[in-house]
Design a protein around this motif. Structure first.
Motif, PDB file in Angstrom:
ATOM      1  N   LEU A 261       0.862  -1.181   0.000  1.00 23.45           N
ATOM      2  CA  LEU A 261       0.000   0.000   0.000  1.00 23.45           C
ATOM      3  C   LEU A 261       0.901   1.234   0.000  1.00 23.45           C
ATOM      4  O   LEU A 261       1.865   1.312   0.774  1.00 23.45           O
ATOM      5  CB  LEU A 261      -0.905   0.018   1.241  1.00 23.45           C
ATOM      6  CG  LEU A 261      -1.821  -1.198   1.428  1.00 23.45           C
ATOM      7  CD1 LEU A 261      -2.460  -1.171   2.814  1.00 23.45           C
ATOM      8  CD2 LEU A 261      -2.907  -1.217   0.348  1.00 23.45           C
ATOM      9  N   SER A 262       0.605   2.204  -0.860  1.00 26.53           N
ATOM     10  CA  SER A 262       1.477   3.373  -0.965  1.00 26.53           C
ATOM     11  C   SER A 262       0.683   4.574  -1.447  1.00 26.53           C
ATOM     12  O   SER A 262      -0.351   4.423  -2.102  1.00 26.53           O
ATOM     13  CB  SER A 262       2.633   3.081  -1.928  1.00 26.53           C
ATOM     14  OG  SER A 262       3.501   4.196  -2.045  1.00 26.53           O
ATOM     15  N   ARG A 263       1.196   5.759  -1.126  1.00 24.56           N
ATOM     16  CA  ARG A 263       0.609   6.993  -1.612  1.00 24.56           C
ATOM     17  C   ARG A 263       1.689   7.796  -2.328  1.00 24.56           C
ATOM     18  O   ARG A 263       2.874   7.726  -1.984  1.00 24.56           O
ATOM     19  CB  ARG A 263       0.028   7.816  -0.448  1.00 24.56           C
ATOM     20  CG  ARG A 263      -1.071   8.776  -0.892  1.00 24.56           C
ATOM     21  CD  ARG A 263      -1.541   9.650   0.258  1.00 24.56           C
ATOM     22  NE  ARG A 263      -2.121   8.953   1.371  1.00 24.56           N
ATOM     23  CZ  ARG A 263      -3.374   8.520   1.427  1.00 24.56           C
ATOM     24  NH1 ARG A 263      -4.169   8.681   0.392  1.00 24.56           N
ATOM     25  NH2 ARG A 263      -3.847   7.931   2.495  1.00 24.56           N
ATOM     26  N   PHE A 264       1.317   8.544  -3.365  1.00 31.90           N
ATOM     27  CA  PHE A 264       2.296   9.293  -4.145  1.00 31.90           C
ATOM     28  C   PHE A 264       1.680  10.621  -4.583  1.00 31.90           C
ATOM     29  O   PHE A 264       0.458  10.753  -4.699  1.00 31.90           O
ATOM     30  CB  PHE A 264       2.737   8.493  -5.378  1.00 31.90           C
ATOM     31  CG  PHE A 264       1.607   7.882  -6.161  1.00 31.90           C
ATOM     32  CD1 PHE A 264       0.946   8.611  -7.147  1.00 31.90           C
ATOM     33  CD2 PHE A 264       1.180   6.585  -5.911  1.00 31.90           C
ATOM     34  CE1 PHE A 264      -0.108   8.070  -7.854  1.00 31.90           C
ATOM     35  CE2 PHE A 264       0.131   6.025  -6.630  1.00 31.90           C
ATOM     36  CZ  PHE A 264      -0.530   6.774  -7.598  1.00 31.90           C
ATOM     37  N   GLY A 265       2.543  11.613  -4.812  1.00 33.83           N
ATOM     38  CA  GLY A 265       2.077  12.948  -5.166  1.00 33.83           C
ATOM     39  C   GLY A 265       2.383  13.313  -6.602  1.00 33.83           C
ATOM     40  O   GLY A 265       2.986  12.545  -7.358  1.00 33.83           O
ATOM     41  N   ASN A 266       1.966  14.518  -6.981  1.00 33.58           N
ATOM     42  CA  ASN A 266       2.136  14.983  -8.360  1.00 33.58           C
ATOM     43  C   ASN A 266       3.233  16.033  -8.497  1.00 33.58           C
ATOM     44  O   ASN A 266       3.193  16.865  -9.413  1.00 33.58           O
ATOM     45  CB  ASN A 266       0.821  15.535  -8.912  1.00 33.58           C
ATOM     46  CG  ASN A 266       0.411  16.839  -8.246  1.00 33.58           C
ATOM     47  OD1 ASN A 266       0.642  17.030  -7.052  1.00 33.58           O
ATOM     48  ND2 ASN A 266      -0.205  17.740  -9.004  1.00 33.58           N
ATOM     49  N   ALA A 267       4.217  16.014  -7.604  1.00 41.32           N
ATOM     50  CA  ALA A 267       5.355  16.915  -7.778  1.00 41.32           C
ATOM     51  C   ALA A 267       5.946  16.703  -9.175  1.00 41.32           C
ATOM     52  O   ALA A 267       6.111  15.564  -9.621  1.00 41.32           O
ATOM     53  CB  ALA A 267       6.406  16.651  -6.706  1.00 41.32           C
ATOM     54  N   THR A 268       6.235  17.794  -9.854  1.00 38.66           N
ATOM     55  CA  THR A 268       6.656  17.731 -11.255  1.00 38.66           C
ATOM     56  C   THR A 268       7.923  18.558 -11.434  1.00 38.66           C
ATOM     57  O   THR A 268       7.911  19.774 -11.217  1.00 38.66           O
ATOM     58  CB  THR A 268       5.539  18.270 -12.175  1.00 38.66           C
ATOM     59  OG1 THR A 268       4.348  17.496 -11.964  1.00 38.66           O
ATOM     60  CG2 THR A 268       5.949  18.193 -13.632  1.00 38.66           C
ATOM     61  N   ARG A 269       9.009  17.902 -11.805  1.00 33.64           N
ATOM     62  CA  ARG A 269      10.294  18.584 -11.955  1.00 33.64           C
ATOM     63  C   ARG A 269      11.082  17.971 -13.105  1.00 33.64           C
ATOM     64  O   ARG A 269      10.899  16.804 -13.443  1.00 33.64           O
ATOM     65  CB  ARG A 269      11.124  18.491 -10.666  1.00 33.64           C
ATOM     66  CG  ARG A 269      10.457  19.141  -9.468  1.00 33.64           C
ATOM     67  CD  ARG A 269      11.308  19.078  -8.197  1.00 33.64           C
ATOM     68  NE  ARG A 269      10.630  19.746  -7.116  1.00 33.64           N
ATOM     69  CZ  ARG A 269      10.654  21.058  -6.886  1.00 33.64           C
ATOM     70  NH1 ARG A 269      11.367  21.846  -7.709  1.00 33.64           N
ATOM     71  NH2 ARG A 269      10.002  21.591  -5.887  1.00 33.64           N
ATOM     72  N   GLN A 270      11.985  18.768 -13.692  1.00 30.40           N
ATOM     73  CA  GLN A 270      12.870  18.278 -14.735  1.00 30.40           C
ATOM     74  C   GLN A 270      14.238  18.919 -14.583  1.00 30.40           C
ATOM     75  O   GLN A 270      14.349  20.120 -14.323  1.00 30.40           O
ATOM     76  CB  GLN A 270      12.318  18.591 -16.130  1.00 30.40           C
ATOM     77  CG  GLN A 270      13.141  17.980 -17.260  1.00 30.40           C
ATOM     78  CD  GLN A 270      12.555  18.239 -18.630  1.00 30.40           C
ATOM     79  OE1 GLN A 270      11.806  19.198 -18.830  1.00 30.40           O
ATOM     80  NE2 GLN A 270      12.898  17.403 -19.600  1.00 30.40           N
ATOM     81  N   ALA A 271      15.290  18.103 -14.721  1.00 29.88           N
ATOM     82  CA  ALA A 271      16.652  18.611 -14.626  1.00 29.88           C
ATOM     83  C   ALA A 271      16.885  19.677 -15.690  1.00 29.88           C
ATOM     84  O   ALA A 271      16.459  19.528 -16.845  1.00 29.88           O
ATOM     85  CB  ALA A 271      17.653  17.476 -14.791  1.00 29.88           C
ATOM     86  N   ALA A 272      17.574  20.742 -15.312  1.00 26.80           N
ATOM     87  CA  ALA A 272      17.842  21.830 -16.244  1.00 26.80           C
ATOM     88  C   ALA A 272      18.697  21.362 -17.406  1.00 26.80           C
ATOM     89  O   ALA A 272      18.560  21.846 -18.525  1.00 26.80           O
ATOM     90  CB  ALA A 272      18.528  22.984 -15.513  1.00 26.80           C
ATOM     91  N   THR A 273      19.590  20.429 -17.159  1.00 24.86           N
ATOM     92  CA  THR A 273      20.390  19.831 -18.215  1.00 24.86           C
ATOM     93  C   THR A 273      20.588  18.360 -17.910  1.00 24.86           C
ATOM     94  O   THR A 273      20.689  17.972 -16.751  1.00 24.86           O
ATOM     95  CB  THR A 273      21.760  20.531 -18.365  1.00 24.86           C
ATOM     96  OG1 THR A 273      22.487  19.931 -19.440  1.00 24.86           O
ATOM     97  CG2 THR A 273      22.581  20.435 -17.085  1.00 24.86           C
TER      98      THR A 273
END
Length: 483
Positions: A261-273
């Motif tokens: 059983l687990s919960r997860f969020g919608n944090a959204t990130r991308q490496a600049a390079t």
């Protein structure tokens, strides 16, 4: 502190699917590889479950797909934003027109077996603690069961997840947004499983999807309106899972024996390079997003497929260092598109208002009645729609010879080249393949596999092609028309 020099050309941080596949790809290209994995044992839990068609193609053109097909459950469709109307994958132009349900535990085990058989040095219980780039390489500091030590490498690749130590040590920015909504998953046994291998439902009380997994287990994933919990997000419990499924679907299917059983969020990130000098990033270390559509593992493996042949070619002197810059220029836009897609799907999956449900109905009707729209979404989810803009000569240098042809940059289909020869077979060695249909192509470098002779099959989009270079990652490097 002890200092080791194990003659490793590349150090990979992270022995998840991305790191393991990259290790095998680098070994195929002749590089020496050390994989450092902090966990002493593989995780027993499977965050990822879905293997998409393009990933199956990648495995196929390395001769590695059969064990996955033997274990996985084939599902002939996929979903976008958990819409009730599912995308038909059977119309896709691929030998694998389906998603494959296979727990990440098994995916990792199969990939680790391949990487070890190829000669990768996989060190579990060894944690990368820092790195320092210098003129001729990178010093990697690590801690293992016997204490601290250092490794000298030509390059370091961070495949160590969203909290990447490599990314932080290289001071690569990871801009984006924090979580604003949460989803959950539960792996359980069902006494009365649904008849379909994949089920979805969305109501004002929440959204639920259920997928049959190998081994007699079903996975439920979903989310509920935030106001339905006082301690949001809180720990996810079996009682909450059962109550939520019952409320949304009207049946708990006799669920019991929760495995995870687990919960997860919608944090959204991308490496600049994706590249900073001798440090590169792939997979979740490069992009973080809500797991909508089950694409995360797949995009990571495809990152590794793009990077692996390029880095190996540079290390063996078959390509200039500048080739590695195309890893960022090709894959960063793919990651950006991934984040846009998962954000859009998150909006649909959490559309509980009357207006939101109307939007779901409009888009769902379009999926069901406009084949071109459904196909566009399916091409994106499956990975089959990815195309690059860089053209390559047969010495891997960027160039414009044949780069303007419509096929350039697109994935190459598994062309029939003779009674017993298919293109994917020729890509097993991880080298570029020159298809010389007309029999008079320019002499390629020794690094290239040459196939001469006309294609043996009806592919209208390849009519008029005299010769084409297929990159080791299965994309078309350049095309020259027949004289």
């Amino acid at each position: 502190m002890r200092t080791h020099h194990p003659h490793s050309h590349v150090v990979i941080a992270g022995a998840g699917p991305v790191g393991l596949w990259l290790a095998a790809e680098l070994r195929l290209g002749g590089a020496r590889v050390t994989v450092l994995e902090a966990r002493p044992e593989p995780s027993p839990h499977s965050k990822a479950l879905t293997v998409h068609p393009r990933t199956l193609e990648v495995l196929a053109f390395r001769g590695a797909v059969e064990p996955f097909l033997a274990e996985g459950l084939r599902i002939p469709d996929g979903h976008y934003g958990a819409l009730d109307q599912r995308l038909d994958f059977s119309v896709l132009d691929t030998p694998y027109p389906f998603t494959l349900a296979l727990p990440q535990v098994r995916t990792e085990a199969l990939l680790e077996e391949r990487a070890r058989a190829a000669g990768a040095d996989i060190r579990r219980g060894h944690r990368l603690t820092g790195l320092a780039e210098h003129a001729s390489g990178v010093r990697v500091d690590a801690v293992g069961p016997d204490g601290a030590y250092a490794v000298e490498a030509a390059y370091v690749v961070g495949c160590d997840g969203t909290r990447s130590t490599v990314r932080a040590a290289a001071d690569i920015a990871f801009p984006g947004t924090d979580a604003t909504t949460w989803g959950w998953l539960g792996d359980v046994v069902l006494d009365r499983p649904p008849a379909r291998p994949a089920l979805s439902a969305s109501t004002p009380q929440g959204g639920v999807m259920c997928v049959r997994m190998p081994g007699g287990v079903h996975r439920f994933v979903g989310n509920v309106p935030e106001g339905q919990r006082a301690d949001w997000p809180g720990e996810f419990t079996f009682d909450e899972l059962r109550a939520t499924v019952l409320r949304v679907v009207g049946d708990d299917f006799g669920m019991r024996d929760p495995r995870w059983l687990s919960r997860f969020g919608n944090a959204t990130r991308q490496a600049a390079t994706y590249r900073k000098g001798r440090v590169l990033l792939a997979g979740d270390a490069a992009h973080m997003h809500f797991p909508a559509g089950g694409v995360g593992l797949n995009v990571g493996v495809q990152d590794a497929t793009n990077l692996g042949w390029k880095l190996a070619a540079v290390l063996r002197g078959a390509a200039p260092d500048a080739l590695l810059d195309t890893y960022h220029s090709e894959r960063h836009p793919v990651g950006a598109e991934l984040l846009t897609s998962t954000r859009a799907q998150t909006a649909l999956m959490t559309a509980y208002s009357g207006e939101g449900r109307a939007l779901r109905e409009v888009l769902g009707t379009a999926v069901a009645t406009v084949p071109a729209f459904s196909r566009r979404l399916a091409d994106g989810l499956s990975g089959l729609g990815v195309a690059y803009t860089t053209a390559y000569t047969d010495t891997y240098e960027t160039g414009d010879g044949g780069g303007g042809h419509p096929l350039t940059g697109r994935r190459a289909p598994n062309l029939r080249l003779g009674p017993d020869v298919r293109l994917f077979d020729l890509l097993h060695a991880g080298r570029p393949v020159l298809l010389d249909f007309a029999g008079h192509a320019d002499g390629p470098s020794a690094d290239v596999i040459v196939h001469q002779g006309p294609p043996d099959g009806d592919r209208r989009d390849w009519d008029g092609v005299g010769s084409a270079l297929i990159r080791p990652d299965g994309h078309v490097g350049w095309v020259r028309e027949a004289a």
